[in-house]
Design a protein around this motif. Sequence first.
Motif, mmCIF file in Angstrom:
data_model
loop_
_atom_site.group_PDB
_atom_site.id
_atom_site.type_symbol
_atom_site.label_atom_id
_atom_site.label_comp_id
_atom_site.label_asym_id
_atom_site.label_seq_id
_atom_site.Cartn_x
_atom_site.Cartn_y
_atom_site.Cartn_z
ATOM 1 N N MET B 1 -26.585 48.455 -12.577
ATOM 2 C CA MET B 1 -26.045 47.297 -13.301
ATOM 3 C C MET B 1 -24.854 47.717 -14.174
ATOM 4 O O MET B 1 -23.784 47.132 -14.116
ATOM 5 C CB MET B 1 -27.159 46.684 -14.162
ATOM 6 C CG MET B 1 -26.748 45.422 -14.894
ATOM 7 S SD MET B 1 -26.318 44.081 -13.752
ATOM 8 C CE MET B 1 -25.568 42.922 -14.855
ATOM 9 N N ALA B 2 -25.083 48.794 -14.972
ATOM 10 C CA ALA B 2 -24.008 49.283 -15.848
ATOM 11 C C ALA B 2 -22.845 49.808 -15.012
ATOM 12 O O ALA B 2 -21.684 49.632 -15.368
ATOM 13 C CB ALA B 2 -24.541 50.372 -16.766
ATOM 14 N N THR B 3 -23.193 50.419 -13.859
ATOM 15 C CA THR B 3 -22.147 50.960 -13.002
ATOM 16 C C THR B 3 -21.295 49.845 -12.427
ATOM 17 O O THR B 3 -20.065 49.952 -12.360
ATOM 18 C CB THR B 3 -22.798 51.765 -11.854
ATOM 19 O OG1 THR B 3 -23.801 52.600 -12.413
ATOM 20 C CG2 THR B 3 -21.786 52.618 -11.137
ATOM 21 N N THR B 4 -21.943 48.753 -12.001
ATOM 22 C CA THR B 4 -21.204 47.611 -11.477
ATOM 23 C C THR B 4 -20.342 46.987 -12.572
ATOM 24 O O THR B 4 -19.191 46.597 -12.327
ATOM 25 C CB THR B 4 -22.187 46.557 -10.923
ATOM 26 O OG1 THR B 4 -23.104 47.222 -10.076
ATOM 27 C CG2 THR B 4 -21.472 45.480 -10.140
ATOM 28 N N ALA B 5 -20.891 46.924 -13.797
ATOM 29 C CA ALA B 5 -20.128 46.366 -14.921
ATOM 30 C C ALA B 5 -18.895 47.225 -15.196
ATOM 31 O O ALA B 5 -17.804 46.706 -15.447
ATOM 32 C CB ALA B 5 -21.010 46.293 -16.162
ATOM 33 N N MET B 6 -19.071 48.545 -15.104
ATOM 34 C CA MET B 6 -17.938 49.453 -15.328
ATOM 35 C C MET B 6 -16.892 49.286 -14.233
ATOM 36 O O MET B 6 -15.692 49.279 -14.501
ATOM 37 C CB MET B 6 -18.449 50.904 -15.342
ATOM 38 C CG MET B 6 -17.363 51.942 -15.517
ATOM 39 S SD MET B 6 -16.586 51.870 -17.139
ATOM 40 C CE MET B 6 -14.999 52.619 -16.820
ATOM 41 N N LEU B 7 -17.386 49.139 -12.994
ATOM 42 C CA LEU B 7 -16.476 48.967 -11.868
ATOM 43 C C LEU B 7 -15.608 47.727 -12.071
ATOM 44 O O LEU B 7 -14.376 47.788 -12.010
ATOM 45 C CB LEU B 7 -17.290 48.852 -10.575
ATOM 46 C CG LEU B 7 -16.495 48.667 -9.301
ATOM 47 C CD1 LEU B 7 -15.853 49.976 -8.885
ATOM 48 C CD2 LEU B 7 -17.393 48.163 -8.163
ATOM 49 N N HIS B 8 -16.268 46.594 -12.333
ATOM 50 C CA HIS B 8 -15.515 45.338 -12.466
ATOM 51 C C HIS B 8 -14.754 45.283 -13.792
ATOM 52 O O HIS B 8 -13.574 44.930 -13.820
ATOM 53 C CB HIS B 8 -16.471 44.145 -12.338
ATOM 54 C CG HIS B 8 -16.907 43.907 -10.930
ATOM 55 N ND1 HIS B 8 -16.261 43.052 -10.089
ATOM 56 C CD2 HIS B 8 -17.920 44.435 -10.204
ATOM 57 C CE1 HIS B 8 -16.851 43.057 -8.904
ATOM 58 N NE2 HIS B 8 -17.871 43.890 -8.955
ATOM 59 N N GLY B 9 -15.443 45.633 -14.884
ATOM 60 C CA GLY B 9 -14.804 45.566 -16.200
ATOM 61 C C GLY B 9 -13.656 46.556 -16.313
ATOM 62 O O GLY B 9 -12.582 46.226 -16.833
ATOM 63 N N GLY B 10 -13.892 47.778 -15.817
ATOM 64 C CA GLY B 10 -12.859 48.813 -15.903
ATOM 65 C C GLY B 10 -11.611 48.422 -15.143
ATOM 66 O O GLY B 10 -10.497 48.499 -15.667
ATOM 67 N N TRP B 11 -11.791 47.949 -13.908
ATOM 68 C CA TRP B 11 -10.620 47.552 -13.123
ATOM 69 C C TRP B 11 -9.973 46.294 -13.679
ATOM 70 O O TRP B 11 -8.740 46.135 -13.593
ATOM 71 C CB TRP B 11 -10.987 47.358 -11.649
ATOM 72 C CG TRP B 11 -11.064 48.656 -10.886
ATOM 73 C CD1 TRP B 11 -12.158 49.172 -10.265
ATOM 74 C CD2 TRP B 11 -10.005 49.592 -10.681
ATOM 75 N NE1 TRP B 11 -11.855 50.383 -9.684
ATOM 76 C CE2 TRP B 11 -10.536 50.666 -9.924
ATOM 77 C CE3 TRP B 11 -8.670 49.653 -11.071
ATOM 78 C CZ2 TRP B 11 -9.777 51.766 -9.539
ATOM 79 C CZ3 TRP B 11 -7.911 50.754 -10.695
ATOM 80 C CH2 TRP B 11 -8.466 51.798 -9.935
ATOM 81 N N ALA B 12 -10.776 45.390 -14.261
ATOM 82 C CA ALA B 12 -10.197 44.185 -14.874
ATOM 83 C C ALA B 12 -9.244 44.585 -15.994
ATOM 84 O O ALA B 12 -8.124 44.045 -16.099
ATOM 85 C CB ALA B 12 -11.309 43.283 -15.407
ATOM 86 N N ILE B 13 -9.652 45.547 -16.811
ATOM 87 C CA ILE B 13 -8.795 45.987 -17.929
ATOM 88 C C ILE B 13 -7.541 46.694 -17.400
ATOM 89 O O ILE B 13 -6.415 46.415 -17.835
ATOM 90 C CB ILE B 13 -9.596 46.916 -18.868
ATOM 91 C CG1 ILE B 13 -10.700 46.121 -19.572
ATOM 92 C CG2 ILE B 13 -8.682 47.575 -19.891
ATOM 93 C CD1 ILE B 13 -11.721 46.985 -20.281
ATOM 94 N N VAL B 14 -7.758 47.611 -16.427
ATOM 95 C CA VAL B 14 -6.621 48.394 -15.917
ATOM 96 C C VAL B 14 -5.621 47.486 -15.198
ATOM 97 O O VAL B 14 -4.409 47.570 -15.422
ATOM 98 C CB VAL B 14 -7.126 49.519 -14.989
ATOM 99 C CG1 VAL B 14 -5.965 50.188 -14.266
ATOM 100 C CG2 VAL B 14 -7.916 50.552 -15.783
ATOM 101 N N LEU B 15 -6.137 46.587 -14.344
ATOM 102 C CA LEU B 15 -5.222 45.685 -13.631
ATOM 103 C C LEU B 15 -4.569 44.694 -14.589
ATOM 104 O O LEU B 15 -3.388 44.345 -14.426
ATOM 105 C CB LEU B 15 -5.959 44.933 -12.523
ATOM 106 C CG LEU B 15 -6.273 45.721 -11.251
ATOM 107 C CD1 LEU B 15 -6.819 44.785 -10.190
ATOM 108 C CD2 LEU B 15 -5.053 46.444 -10.709
ATOM 109 N N GLY B 16 -5.334 44.248 -15.585
ATOM 110 C CA GLY B 16 -4.768 43.347 -16.597
ATOM 111 C C GLY B 16 -3.592 44.013 -17.309
ATOM 112 O O GLY B 16 -2.530 43.397 -17.497
ATOM 113 N N ALA B 17 -3.761 45.282 -17.668
ATOM 114 C CA ALA B 17 -2.685 46.008 -18.341
ATOM 115 C C ALA B 17 -1.480 46.182 -17.407
ATOM 116 O O ALA B 17 -0.326 46.056 -17.834
ATOM 117 C CB ALA B 17 -3.195 47.372 -18.805
ATOM 118 N N ALA B 18 -1.771 46.468 -16.131
ATOM 119 C CA ALA B 18 -0.668 46.659 -15.168
ATOM 120 C C ALA B 18 0.119 45.364 -15.015
ATOM 121 O O ALA B 18 1.365 45.372 -15.006
ATOM 122 C CB ALA B 18 -1.236 47.115 -13.826
ATOM 123 N N VAL B 19 -0.595 44.241 -14.913
ATOM 124 C CA VAL B 19 0.081 42.942 -14.764
ATOM 125 C C VAL B 19 0.880 42.624 -16.028
ATOM 126 O O VAL B 19 2.003 42.118 -15.963
ATOM 127 C CB VAL B 19 -0.973 41.846 -14.457
ATOM 128 C CG1 VAL B 19 -0.375 40.457 -14.610
ATOM 129 C CG2 VAL B 19 -1.516 42.025 -13.042
#
Lengths: 374, 206
Positions: B1-19
């Motif tokens: 569960m935490a791993t999935t949250a990190m996967l989605h949350g982590g990429w959401a932050i990184v892609l958000g910053a890139a955009v």
Amino acid sequence: MLALVVCAVVIVWDLAHRGLPTPMARAVMPLVAADFSQPPQRKGQGSIPMPYNTPAAHSSSLLALPASHADALMAFWFAGTRESAPDIGIVASSFERNLQRWRPARFVVNRFGLGQDLGFGVRRLGNPVAWMDAQGRMHLFVVATGLGGWAASRIVQLRQSQAGQSLDELSFEVERVLPLSWWWNTSFLVRAAPLPLQDGGMLLPVYFELGLKYPVSLRFDASGGFKGMVRMSDRKRILQPTVLMQTETTWLALMRDQNPQGHIAVAQTQDGGAHWQDLPDLALVNPDASVAAMALAPRQLWLVHNSSVQSRNVLDLSQSQDGQSWQSMQRLAQGKGTDEFSYPAMAWADDSLWVSYTDQRQRISWQRFAWPKP
Amino acid sequence: MATTAMLHGGWAIVLGAAVYWFGAGRRAWVRWLVVLMTMALCLVPGPPSPVYWLGLMFQAPSLMSAVLCLAYVMRQGRLPSRGRAWLVLGVTGLVLGGVLLLDMLAWWPVSVYAWGFSTAALALVCLVWACFWLLWWGRHDGLEVTLLLAAVVVVFVLTRLPTGNVWDAVLDPWLWLVLLVRFAMRGARRVGRRLTSRPGSPPTRA
């Protein structure tokens, strides 16, 4: 001063939440009552049924089931229209004790369901390896690739869900993707059976194969928790290790060697897998093909291997007392030209040694051997 | 569960910053709207989400990348202040990434990556954190780096994200590649300046 105190607090917190350090690994010798002075007798052979309309099969793994189970052992392999095809899935079948026959095979893992559980895509599946933990739950380790071929593989650990124990009810849920390398967690694969340990855990041999190839052993506790990894060799062209117990803490790893000389590579540990040393290759020839090995009793080491330099069309069962000199005991399969009998697996169940192997990449064949009681 | 949250949350932050970075020069509300839409898309399960494909190729980003990108977006695109602390942190990351890459290629006699699962490796990261704290706390860049490392270490110790290996928490290959490119560009600029300022070389035009 405050900085050091804060760091000390963090480290103490970490230590407190990690649990006890993992003790030295000690392997378990199977409880086998057999007169090994006699040659093994073949008690049965054939092919495990394939799922309907499934022409390709490869890389089987055998798992002995408890005496209370209706089935003696379970076989897992990957199957589909061809290796690496999008429809490749993990198939299972089990051998019924009462009727002495294999049950109809069924798919138990597919890449779409696995991708859904993981939260990210999986391009192809392969090489299932099964293990039963101390609570009697099956674990399945499968190779799941990212972008690229087999070199882009990761190992996914699945655990039997609570649905049921029979083959019809068998289902798995994702436990974790094993974190084995820093570079986007590529390129580790699993192939051979684990070595059971006295603490209820096991040692799983795996290998790296991006450009160079080297073997690594993974340690798991009694419930399947990942406890660490150790590189098994300094050599850079060996893969698919299979671990063979000599004593509780002295083990051999026999490995497929990509060098053209065509032998089986060897490494040894004398401290329960904490450190490994390379040994000279076995005298046995091998055509860069996977082997399976198992200790049935002290000084009763058994090996299934392709015994030709060039081809996988001969498969033998050999025996050794010291792991160095081997004697061929049975020819399991022999073909011609490009015939292939490869990727063997072994298990001890119902007083018999079971061997399964890929037969022409179309099916999984099996043979069963027994010895007279002492 | 935490791993999935990190996967989605982590990429959401990184892609958000890139955009956010790519959207420089656009109207603020347009920029934020695209960032929020991107982040929302990252939280969608299955193939429609970019995370499904990024995870397939690159797994989850490191905590360090996620915290850096979060700080970048929260500071509305202001990059960290220049200073020796950031330089030393970057060099440390560059060296660590090189060591881990060569470790994957079995160059070292012991497995450095495997060591990352131990408390000893965490203690080393804490020691680096303490060094930044002790040496540069009074400076603005030192404070930024110390707080960044504190966030990464504390989240890792509490959650073990993303993999349980401390090296995966402090550095991922993308972050290392960004560092590599930045240092290569910095080196190239320095070499260029030296060449143009060498006695006898033609004067540069103002």
